[in-house]
Design an enzyme around this catalytic site. Structure first.
Site, PDB file in Angstrom:
ATOM      1  N   LYS A  89     115.452  92.156 -21.137  1.00 31.27           N
ATOM      2  CA  LYS A  89     115.089  92.559 -19.954  1.00 31.27           C
ATOM      3  C   LYS A  89     116.474  93.482 -19.039  1.00 31.27           C
ATOM      4  CE  LYS A  89     119.512  89.618 -17.282  1.00 31.27           C
ATOM      5  NZ  LYS A  89     119.718  89.536 -16.476  1.00 31.27           N
ATOM      6  N   ASP A 109     122.283  80.038 -18.943  1.00 36.00           N
ATOM      7  CA  ASP A 109     123.047  80.939 -18.328  1.00 36.00           C
ATOM      8  C   ASP A 109     124.772  80.256 -18.229  1.00 36.00           C
ATOM      9  OD1 ASP A 109     124.112  83.630 -18.013  1.00 36.00           O
ATOM     10  OD2 ASP A 109     121.766  83.449 -16.404  1.00 36.00           O
ATOM     11  N   THR A 124     121.313  84.308  -7.612  1.00 34.34           N
ATOM     12  CA  THR A 124     119.841  84.338  -7.111  1.00 34.34           C
ATOM     13  C   THR A 124     118.638  83.410  -6.868  1.00 34.34           C
ATOM     14  OG1 THR A 124     118.984  86.395  -7.622  1.00 34.34           O
ATOM     15  CG2 THR A 124     120.767  86.580  -5.257  1.00 34.34           C
ATOM     16  N   THR A 171     116.315  86.308 -12.187  1.00 34.16           N
ATOM     17  CA  THR A 171     117.070  85.766 -13.718  1.00 34.16           C
ATOM     18  C   THR A 171     115.812  84.570 -14.037  1.00 34.16           C
ATOM     19  OG1 THR A 171     118.466  87.856 -13.910  1.00 34.16           O
ATOM     20  CG2 THR A 171     117.917  86.691 -15.964  1.00 34.16           C
TER      21      THR A 171
END
Length: 317
Positions: free
Chosen positions: A198, A224, A229, A232
């Site tokens: 990404k 992760d 937010t 991703t």
């Protein structure tokens, strides 16, 4: 509740960021939380009063620097000063979530390194040790000149997914920076890994470019350290499904979940999001897709081992 801890010189205090986690940690150790009060002057200044003697004690203060970040950070600094002036033998900061960790380097001109600044503030205030969990960048340990025990959430998350007995899994890192974390989970679950390639044109905005690894017909587990937010992680989940994954699970250690995060998760292809309680899950951040796991036993055991001068590295296995 565990049996009463034998050493009364160990005291655990909590400030306002994560009281429930602090209570669970104290229960695991076999003690009760120390008595203190956090109040405000009319202009908003923080006032902390210790309501019991801690002279000569090894004190452990539980405080995540989660939202409101600056309030919780200032509470912590004032608490450290109070403990130092009350003659604590040692001041051990238990920071399950280390705020400002994403500002760990100068990525462009005239940027601050706020993660280093926070380390300096905590150390200068008088802390003698830090116990933390899944720093955004492991090199932040080097910002401290006091001992730091860096615990890991991967074993807790891995054990949960192992118990689910999912078929044909692949562990996927949502970016290149999380490959090491994904590899640790993959090794524990004996699974292959994939990587989402990404780019991030600006903060809190991500764009998927490519998927590295064979995900066709597999059950993907995205891992992760922080979900903020959820841009991703949801973008990655949708891309995995579009490219042939059978279903997608996701997990993280620190559920910041700000702004549109819950709406994005609910509307995404993520079947289940597994988190830890390093940051408390407030009512407005709850979802049927979210499963919380407790890090209290891990942190409680780390505190006992630090206090009894035992090795902490066994907790990484």
């Amino acid at each position: 509740m565990a049996s009463t801890y034998k050493d009364s010189s160990l005291k655990v205090f909590s400030l306002n960021s994560n009281l429930k986690l602090a209570e669970d940690i104290a229960n695991h150790i076999g003690t009760t939380l120390g008595k203190c009060s956090v109040t405000r002057f009319s202009d908003g200044e923080i006032q902390i009063n210790l309501e019991e003697s801690i002279r000569g004690c090894d004190v452990y203060v539980v405080q995540s620097t989660c939202s409101p970040v600056n309030e919780h950070l200032m509470e912590l600094l004032i608490m450290i000063d109070a403990l130092k002036r009350a003659s604590a033998k040692s001041i051990n900061i238990v920071m399950p979530y280390y705020g400002y960790a994403r500002q760990d380097r100068k990525a462009r001109s005239r940027e601050p390194i706020a993660a280093k600044l926070v380390a300096d503030l905590v150390e200068t205030a008088g802390a003698t040790r830090v116990i933390t969990l899944d720093l955004h960048a492991p090199q932040i340990q080097g910002f401290f000149d006091i001992p730091i025990d860096h615990l890991q959430g991967v074993p807790i998350l891995s054990d949960y997914f192992e118990a689910k007995n999912l078929d044909d899994i692949i562990i996927v890192s949502p970016d290149h920076g999380g490959v090491t974390r994904a590899r640790k989970m993959a090794d524990r679950l004996k699974a292959p890994i994939g990587i989402i390639d990404k780019r991030r044109p600006r903060p809190n905005v991500a764009e998927v470019m490519n998927i590295v690894g064979n995900i066709e017909g597999k059950t993907a587990i995205l891992i992760d350290d922080i979900i903020d937010t959820a841009g991703t992680i949801t973008l990655a989940a949708n891309a995995l499904i579009e490219n042939g994954a059978k279903e997608v699970y996701a997990c993280c250690t620190h559920p910041v979940l700000s702004g549109p995060a819950i709406e994005r998760i609910d509307n995404s292809k993520i079947k289940e999001l597994v988190i830890t309680n390093s940051i408390p899950l407030t009512d407005d951040k709850k979802s049927d897709k979210i499963t919380p796991l407790s890090v209290a036993p891990l942190i409680g055991e780390a505190i006992i081992r630090v206090h009894e001068l035992q090795s902490v590295s066994i907790l990484f296995d």
